[in-house]
Design an enzyme around this catalytic site. Structure first.
Site, PDB file in Angstrom:
ATOM      1  N   LYS A  56       1.093  -1.292  -0.265  1.00  0.00           N
ATOM      2  CA  LYS A  56       0.115  -0.326  -0.520  1.00  0.00           C
ATOM      3  C   LYS A  56       1.030   1.176   0.906  1.00  0.00           C
ATOM      4  O   LYS A  56       0.831   1.924  -0.138  1.00  0.00           O
ATOM      5  CB  LYS A  56      -1.242   0.081   1.315  1.00  0.00           C
ATOM      6  CG  LYS A  56      -1.369   0.830   1.306  1.00  0.00           C
ATOM      7  CD  LYS A  56      -2.600   1.255   2.717  1.00  0.00           C
ATOM      8  CE  LYS A  56      -1.823   1.441   3.657  1.00  0.00           C
ATOM      9  NZ  LYS A  56      -0.960   2.561   4.191  1.00  0.00           N
ATOM     10  N   ASN A  57       1.591   1.565   0.893  1.00  0.00           N
ATOM     11  CA  ASN A  57       2.810   2.917   1.191  1.00  0.00           C
ATOM     12  C   ASN A  57       3.385   2.309  -0.048  1.00  0.00           C
ATOM     13  O   ASN A  57       4.657   3.534  -0.293  1.00  0.00           O
ATOM     14  CB  ASN A  57       3.347   2.143   2.114  1.00  0.00           C
ATOM     15  CG  ASN A  57       2.258   2.881   3.558  1.00  0.00           C
ATOM     16  OD1 ASN A  57       1.004   2.966   3.139  1.00  0.00           O
ATOM     17  ND2 ASN A  57       2.811   1.882   4.554  1.00  0.00           N
ATOM     18  N   CYS A  77      -4.821  12.020  12.227  1.00  0.00           N
ATOM     19  CA  CYS A  77      -5.036  11.046  12.233  1.00  0.00           C
ATOM     20  C   CYS A  77      -5.118  10.418  13.577  1.00  0.00           C
ATOM     21  O   CYS A  77      -4.654  10.829  14.653  1.00  0.00           O
ATOM     22  CB  CYS A  77      -4.784   9.771  11.952  1.00  0.00           C
ATOM     23  SG  CYS A  77      -3.235   9.137  12.078  1.00  0.00           S
ATOM     24  N   ARG A  93       0.137  14.446  13.498  1.00  0.00           N
ATOM     25  CA  ARG A  93       0.884  13.940  12.225  1.00  0.00           C
ATOM     26  C   ARG A  93       1.247  15.065  10.898  1.00  0.00           C
ATOM     27  O   ARG A  93       0.333  15.550  10.158  1.00  0.00           O
ATOM     28  CB  ARG A  93      -0.653  13.127  10.936  1.00  0.00           C
ATOM     29  CG  ARG A  93      -0.614  11.644  11.394  1.00  0.00           C
ATOM     30  CD  ARG A  93       0.622  10.391  11.603  1.00  0.00           C
ATOM     31  NE  ARG A  93       1.234  10.160  10.693  1.00  0.00           N
ATOM     32  CZ  ARG A  93      -0.091   9.139   9.524  1.00  0.00           C
ATOM     33  NH1 ARG A  93      -0.540   8.684   9.768  1.00  0.00           N
ATOM     34  NH2 ARG A  93       1.058   8.658   8.020  1.00  0.00           N
ATOM     35  N   ASP A 106       4.594   0.814  11.948  1.00  0.00           N
ATOM     36  CA  ASP A 106       3.052  -0.240  11.933  1.00  0.00           C
ATOM     37  C   ASP A 106       3.441  -2.272  12.158  1.00  0.00           C
ATOM     38  O   ASP A 106       2.701  -2.337  12.475  1.00  0.00           O
ATOM     39  CB  ASP A 106       2.858  -0.101  10.299  1.00  0.00           C
ATOM     40  CG  ASP A 106       3.503   0.578   9.341  1.00  0.00           C
ATOM     41  OD1 ASP A 106       3.342   1.113   8.443  1.00  0.00           O
ATOM     42  OD2 ASP A 106       3.040   1.989  11.042  1.00  0.00           O
ATOM     43  N   ARG A 137      -8.219   0.087   4.300  1.00  0.00           N
ATOM     44  CA  ARG A 137      -7.463   0.376   3.924  1.00  0.00           C
ATOM     45  C   ARG A 137      -6.182  -0.313   4.297  1.00  0.00           C
ATOM     46  O   ARG A 137      -5.100   0.245   2.499  1.00  0.00           O
ATOM     47  CB  ARG A 137      -7.233   1.402   5.402  1.00  0.00           C
ATOM     48  CG  ARG A 137      -8.754   3.130   5.284  1.00  0.00           C
ATOM     49  CD  ARG A 137      -7.650   4.129   6.573  1.00  0.00           C
ATOM     50  NE  ARG A 137      -6.568   4.460   5.755  1.00  0.00           N
ATOM     51  CZ  ARG A 137      -4.858   4.849   7.101  1.00  0.00           C
ATOM     52  NH1 ARG A 137      -5.320   4.164   7.982  1.00  0.00           N
ATOM     53  NH2 ARG A 137      -4.269   4.824   6.101  1.00  0.00           N
TER      54      ARG A 137
HETATM   55  C1  EPZ Z   1       4.685   6.594   6.227  1.00  0.00           C
HETATM   56  O1  EPZ Z   1       3.205   7.379   7.397  1.00  0.00           O
HETATM   57  C2  EPZ Z   1       3.446   5.627   6.343  1.00  0.00           C
HETATM   58  N1  EPZ Z   1       2.334   6.336   5.607  1.00  0.00           N
HETATM   59  C3  EPZ Z   1       3.112   4.947   7.784  1.00  0.00           C
HETATM   60  O2  EPZ Z   1       1.778   3.251   7.370  1.00  0.00           O
HETATM   61  C4  EPZ Z   1       4.179   3.960   8.826  1.00  0.00           C
HETATM   62  O3  EPZ Z   1       3.982   4.083   9.415  1.00  0.00           O
HETATM   63  C5  EPZ Z   1       5.392   5.778   8.849  1.00  0.00           C
HETATM   64  O4  EPZ Z   1       5.807   6.540   7.415  1.00  0.00           O
HETATM   65  C6  EPZ Z   1       7.161   5.226   9.135  1.00  0.00           C
HETATM   66  O5  EPZ Z   1       7.263   4.355   8.764  1.00  0.00           O
HETATM   67  C7  EPZ Z   1       2.348   5.535   4.468  1.00  0.00           C
HETATM   68  O6  EPZ Z   1       2.982   5.692   3.434  1.00  0.00           O
HETATM   69  C8  EPZ Z   1       0.921   6.190   3.858  1.00  0.00           C
HETATM   70  P1  EPZ Z   1       6.641   9.853   8.945  1.00  0.00           P
HETATM   71  P2  EPZ Z   1       4.160   9.293   7.386  1.00  0.00           P
HETATM   72  O7  EPZ Z   1       6.379  10.850   8.085  1.00  0.00           O
HETATM   73  O8  EPZ Z   1       4.856   9.485   5.449  1.00  0.00           O
HETATM   74  C9  EPZ Z   1       6.475  13.019  12.229  1.00  0.00           C
HETATM   75  C10 EPZ Z   1      -0.038   2.459   7.463  1.00  0.00           C
HETATM   76  O9  EPZ Z   1      -0.517   1.574   8.564  1.00  0.00           O
HETATM   77  N2  EPZ Z   1       6.650  14.373  10.763  1.00  0.00           N
HETATM   78  O10 EPZ Z   1       7.798   8.543   8.279  1.00  0.00           O
HETATM   79  O11 EPZ Z   1       2.615   9.604   7.484  1.00  0.00           O
HETATM   80  C11 EPZ Z   1       5.349  12.200  12.175  1.00  0.00           C
HETATM   81  O12 EPZ Z   1       4.644  13.026  13.524  1.00  0.00           O
HETATM   82  C12 EPZ Z   1       1.029   3.836   7.980  1.00  0.00           C
HETATM   83  O13 EPZ Z   1      -0.088   1.891   6.396  1.00  0.00           O
HETATM   84  C13 EPZ Z   1       6.897  15.584  11.054  1.00  0.00           C
HETATM   85  O14 EPZ Z   1       7.248  15.752  12.640  1.00  0.00           O
HETATM   86  O15 EPZ Z   1       5.594   8.549   8.398  1.00  0.00           O
HETATM   87  C14 EPZ Z   1       5.542  10.956  13.066  1.00  0.00           C
HETATM   88  O16 EPZ Z   1       5.691  10.920  14.422  1.00  0.00           O
HETATM   89  C15 EPZ Z   1       0.486   4.804   9.223  1.00  0.00           C
HETATM   90  N3  EPZ Z   1       6.215  16.144  10.399  1.00  0.00           N
HETATM   91  C16 EPZ Z   1       6.751  10.879  11.807  1.00  0.00           C
HETATM   92  O17 EPZ Z   1       6.986  11.938  11.725  1.00  0.00           O
HETATM   93  C17 EPZ Z   1       6.633  15.801   9.286  1.00  0.00           C
HETATM   94  O18 EPZ Z   1       6.737  16.930   8.438  1.00  0.00           O
HETATM   95  C18 EPZ Z   1       7.238   9.233  10.960  1.00  0.00           C
HETATM   96  O19 EPZ Z   1       6.258  10.415  10.143  1.00  0.00           O
HETATM   97  C19 EPZ Z   1       6.253  14.377   8.977  1.00  0.00           C
HETATM   98  C20 EPZ Z   1       6.480  13.619  10.095  1.00  0.00           C
END
Ligand code: EPZ
Length: 417
Positions: A22-23, A116, A121, A306, A398
């Site tokens: 998915k990701n 979310c 997020r 995850d 999802r």
């Molecule tokens: C991706 O989310 C995945 N989703 C998530 O999978 C996965 O858990 C996550 O990466 C970590 O591996 C998709 O790829 C669609 P991040 P993403 O940006 O990109 C903080 C699932 O279950 N952050 O690496 O949103 C954020 O709050 C989903 O399939 C900031 O602070 O993850 C979080 O605490 C859930 N500022 C951490 O970084 C930003 O601008 C990780 O977020 C962006 C992120």
């Protein structure tokens, strides 16, 4: 509202072919915004998050058709540059379309994605980075108004956290920008490499994906291409944990073992026998699971956040106590209260959760709080004695294609009604 009913206590036994990741599909669909002509993406699972991405592409003016697990996208006549509020709310990770829309249209308007289930997020890393590439972003009334009249220009970007989405957004904005972009502190997830493979097939020049330094040399334009998406490593972790919890055995078909090394290590620590044979991963559960002293979730190549919830569910019936330290999302433990309804003993304090193994779980009525939390409830229900009813299963839709069919094939007594 649909629900899932499970009669637990059956060992899972058999084989499952993994869905496409998915990701990986989501950012690759965003990348098709940059390509004039017809691209074909194979191994795309039927998931509500993927459907949401297809809605966004159609809203932008792309022609999108699905032929089984292949999606055909033609963005030649793309004219839109907005993502409507309802689509942003439907899928928070829609933010990954921003870089591609801005690169193609020199402007973009979208609503700030809400938080979310996993917490606020924020998107500060996305916005700061895209601003460094020349995107002018103002926020008013919950709308992000973005413009780059003179196009985007490559830059040196230092990410303070290896955000997966921010890394993807930067790559998508930079592949057709003027000059070179270097991302320092990039995310290293396999889905980043898959996105880079797709883009390079389409004529881009992205080097270093999978490492923490990615160099993107801007090209004039991309051309249509064909790509097969990598398998879903979190789905793999979920089925392995479910089989381990029920004392069964399983073979995952179409896996990439290197993508789930930390998960396989944790499962071996709990006493599972894991065998790897090229694109197959097999697991044989022990008679009784052992504790896993500590699991720390980390950016790749660390243990994936995850996979935390599914393995937490598995460890509720292990001998002894296990501990999770969640370093990525602050609300990852939202599912704990629902797991306790089965009789699980879990104690949380901030980002630390201690699971005290119990001899048995008992069926309960529970509801999903998020996608991977829902997977944890399914696993607990498969182990529990008696019947479980799981509500709010739209969370599961999802990210898991054919969940009830696959589990039925493995011997579970499960139905969707
Ligand atoms: C991706 O989310 C995945 N989703 C998530 O999978 C996965 O858990 C996550 O990466 C970590 O591996 C998709 O790829 C669609 P991040 P993403 O940006 O990109 C903080 C699932 O279950 N952050 O690496 O949103 C954020 O709050 C989903 O399939 C900031 O602070 O993850 C979080 O605490 C859930 N500022 C951490 O970084 C930003 O601008 C990780 O977020 C962006 C992120």
């Amino acid at each position: 509202m649909s629900k899932i009913l499970i009669n637990g206590g059956k060992k899972l036994n058999g084989a499952v072919r993994l869905q496409g990741a998915k990701n990986s599909v989501l950012p690759i669909l965003a990348a098709t915004v940059l390509i004039r002509g017809e691209s074909v993406i194979h191994n795309c699972p039927s998931l509500s998050d993927v459907e949401a991405a297809l809605k966004i592409l159609r809203h932008l003016g792309a022609e999108v058709t699905r032929q089984n697990d292949s999606i055909v996208v033609n963005s030649s006549n793309l004219s839109g540059f907005t993502i409507p509020d309802e689509l942003m709310r439907e899928m928070r990770s829609s933010i990954v379309f921003l870089g591609a829309i801005a690169a193609r249209m020199q402007k973009a308007v979208l609503s700030s994605p809400g938080g979310c289930e996993l917490g606020p997020r924020p998107i500060d890393l996305h916005l700061e980075s895209l601003s460094e590439l020349g995107l002018h972003i103002t926020e008013e009334g919950g709308k992000l108004n973005c413009s780059a009249e003179n196009g985007l220009t490559g830059s040196n970007i230092h990410l303070s956290f290896p955000s997966v989405g921010a890394t993807e957004n930067i790559i998508l904005a930079a592949v057709t920008a003027m000059g070179t972009t270097v991302i320092h502190g990039a995310a290293r997830e396999p889905e980043i490499s898959d996105l880079a493979d797709f883009l390079n097939r389409a004529g881009a020049n992205v080097q270093g994906a999978g490492s923490d330094t990615i160099v993107i040399s801007g090209v004039i334009k991309l051309h249509p291409t064909e790509h097969t998406v990598i398998p879903d490593r979190i789905e793999a972790a979920t089925y392995l944990a479910a089989t381990a919890a029920t004392g069964g055995k399983i073979t995952l078909l179409g896996a990439i073992p290197a993508h789930i090394t930390p998960v396989m290590k944790a499962l071996e620590t709990s006493g599972c026998e894991i065998r790897v044979n090229n694109r197959e991963v097999s697991l044989i559960a022990p008679v009784s699971l052992k504790r896993v002293p500590v699991i720390r979730t980390l950016p790749h190549p660390g243990f994936p956040t995850d996979a935390g919830s599914p393995l937490m569910a598995m460890l509720t019936v292990a001998e002894g106590s296990s501990m999770f330290v969640e370093n990525i999302f602050e609300n990852r433990f939202r599912i704990v209260d629902e797991l306790k309804r089965f009789g699980a003993k879990i104690y949380t304090n901030g980002r630390v959760a201690v699971i005290e193994g119990v001899k048995k779980l008992t069926g309960a009525t529970v509801e999903c709080t998020d996608l991977r939390g829902g997977a944890a409830l399914v696993i607990a229900a498969l182990v529990a004695q008696g019947e479980t009813q799981i509500d709010k299963i739209f969370h599961l839709d999802r990210g898991y294609e054919r969940l009830t069919e696959n589990l039925t094939g493995l011997g579970a007594l499960i139905e969707r009604c």
